[in-house]
Design a protein around this motif. Sequence first.
Motif, PDB file in Angstrom:
ATOM      1  N   TRP A 170     -12.899   3.688  -1.116  1.00  0.00           N
ATOM      2  CA  TRP A 170     -12.293   3.218  -1.255  1.00  0.00           C
ATOM      3  C   TRP A 170     -12.132   2.153  -0.356  1.00  0.00           C
ATOM      4  N   GLN A 200       2.294   2.011  -3.215  1.00  0.00           N
ATOM      5  CA  GLN A 200       0.716   2.002  -4.094  1.00  0.00           C
ATOM      6  C   GLN A 200       0.549   3.823  -4.449  1.00  0.00           C
ATOM      7  N   LEU A 256      -8.661   4.874  -5.368  1.00  0.00           N
ATOM      8  CA  LEU A 256      -7.782   4.241  -4.360  1.00  0.00           C
ATOM      9  C   LEU A 256      -7.793   5.687  -3.591  1.00  0.00           C
ATOM     10  N   HIS A 276      -8.635  -4.090  -7.039  1.00  0.00           N
ATOM     11  CA  HIS A 276      -8.438  -3.799  -6.201  1.00  0.00           C
ATOM     12  C   HIS A 276      -8.851  -4.498  -4.825  1.00  0.00           C
ATOM     13  N   HIS A 300       1.156  -0.874   0.254  1.00  0.00           N
ATOM     14  CA  HIS A 300       0.081   0.356  -0.110  1.00  0.00           C
ATOM     15  C   HIS A 300       0.991   1.346  -0.239  1.00  0.00           C
TER      16      HIS A 300
END
Length: 784
Positions: free
Chosen positions: A208, A35, A203, A251, A32
């Motif tokens: 999300w 990302q 995201l 996701h 994460h």
Amino acid sequence: MGNPAGPMWKVRRLLAMSPAEVGLRVVRSIVHRAQRSRRPVAQSVMLSPESVLTGPTAAADVCAWLERELSDGRGRLLAGARDVPALSSALRDLGAGGESAVAAAESVLEGSVPAFGWTTIDIGEGPDWLRDPVSGGRWPLEFWADMEFRENGGLGDPRYVWEVNRQHHLVTLARAHVLSGEARFAERVWGDITSWIEANPPLFGINWSSPLEIAIRLMSWAMALDLVGADGAREGDAALVAASVSLQAGHLSDNLSVYASSRNNHLIGEAAGLLVTGAKFPFLRGAERLARRGRRALERELIAQVSKDGVTREQAFQYHSFVLEFALLGVAAAASMGTSLAPQCVETVGRMSRFLGDVSGMGGVPPGVGDGDGGRALALSDGIGRQAAQAAAAGALAAGETPPRYSAAVDLAPALWLFGSDAVGELAGRGIDGHERVGEAVAVSRSFPEGGYFVPGGEEQHGVIDCGPLGYLSVAAHGHADCLSLSVSHRGQWILVDPGTYCYHRDALWRDHFRSTPAHNTVSVDGLSQSKMLGPFMWGRRARAEQIAWVTERAFDYFEGAHDGYAATGGVRHRRSVLFGKRGYWLVVDHLEGKGRHRIDATFQLARGFCRGPGDGLVFVSDGGPAVEFRTWLPGGMTTEIIEGADAPPRGWVSDGFGRKDAAPAVLAGGVVELPATLLTAVVPFDGVNVIDVDCLTGGWNGGAVFEIAFPEGLDRVLFGTPGVSLADERFSGTFGFVTDRESGGETWGLDITEWTKAGSGVIHEPVANVLLAGGTRGARPRP
């Protein structure tokens, strides 16, 4: 409880995890972090539509190709829409025709969407997808993994904004489009989907942050687009939606809730979301892989999370219905792909349906056992309040069985959309009135020992007794401290109720109260709960339930159970016996074993709408519904009072839906007594005038008691004793657990005795008959 996200909560949550789970969470945290970007990026920049499709790659050809894919019925999820005239006719027969669907859709166009199974939320004509509908604040566009639900700057419970963003209302609009042919409903479907995409960059933001919420939203999109196809889409809409579905599904697939401490209904819903997405959008690259992964996880978790007698291990009835709806969408998705779920899973769906029907009884509404937030996966009906009955009916039909005995005809509507009028068959095609029952009309007592629930039942009265574990896995997230609690209904209306849930994150005081022992229809000791709360979704020490006896006969049902939740409080053990006399009365005997002086409180919470009747007795009446009388026989030092709407501490509150709480009277028998002690309670529901009179003789019975129940047809005499303790007088003698003796017209005509002994880990029930003594003396002999 304090700050639920404080340091101690985090330490406790860490201790509930296995080393493998800690390792997985660390790895995901690293991913994460990689990302994370500095600011939100529009979806059109992150991913182009042609890069996710199996069809043409030229941008000019993508839109036309997608519209054909969506409109030709490929990947049809809802079999009922394959033959709209037959569907419309069957729905009219059930009293759920096009008029009600259009009326519900009109409300959506005006900005009102159903929520939590009991209310509506105003979203306006142009929804703000980040606005909290209660506080009015907007959730920030933070990176999804940085969102903290428990420390949210006063925005409150995320469940409210999530309810709107599940977008169930799209299915309502789509059904109205199919049944009416009006384009405006389809246009709103496409408009809300595309506006959501624009407002929620990949995201980033609250929408999300939860894989389950993504899964439910994808299933709503799948069902809505299944019905409207490309009708109402503007140029470029189909390509935009295809890319968003691919991003959300990816996701979701990367962040499934596979954690060993909390792989509960979330993982089942997420697995169903992958299966449905792969089945509905086969033109997406990787769709087959998504469907395969979702199906494997769904089948595995259904078998793991549902007991062999059909009870979800979370010990929460609303989540039981939730899981059943996910399973039904899995059945429909597999069928659309020309296959089916594993036979064991289909059988599990049937067992779940039977359990839900049995605990719901004549009214079709189950008690609020455990957590419940009104969550659903299906929006295939126009009314609210019968989600459980609708899921149970569809589940039975999916498993090839008859719907639960108290299903109303209108409860078959979701099954028609899911499986079509041919699959529903004769039950949906008889032209029956929308209020007619389609199942058998006689209640049957049931037991679900692995799940931990016992259901005494007669033709008019029905109860649910909880004697199961607290919850599922190491945190038992959705369980309540309700062991040995009793719920009772009369002619389909609940009288003694489980208090419900009310809230999750919005108010720690009320979150704790509604899942505490003092809120439930059982006994608390020294003001404590049977199990220890460590956070809003986490438990520490847990009460262990023991199922001692379950006997069901023509004249009565008898349950006995115990738990050790107060073992650390002076070695106290609570043992409860419940006898339902099928003439229409309930006898409850609570025996508190242990030593020393303790505060004992037995709660009997009535439903919303009851008030105290005239006179000095404990009689309560409801407006146009049943009445109920309580009688208590208590040890010295205990008194009976009525509490309604108290705040310090909270008592006398019920929550019929998430976000709602109402004051309602509770009968509280409490006081400080020396243990051991026995509390005796009679509960008599009735219509009009009570013709049943309960009296109790308690003297000299070594912990036992004799009840005499008089009614116009005769007399029932019931003896509750302590197993292994000899009880005797001129009427009864013996060593036994309980006896019932019925007289009619002054003549004794039957005597039932049941004894039990431990045999290994089981309990042996031995009925003894024909023990009447000579000379008209009534007696009971010990087992030879």
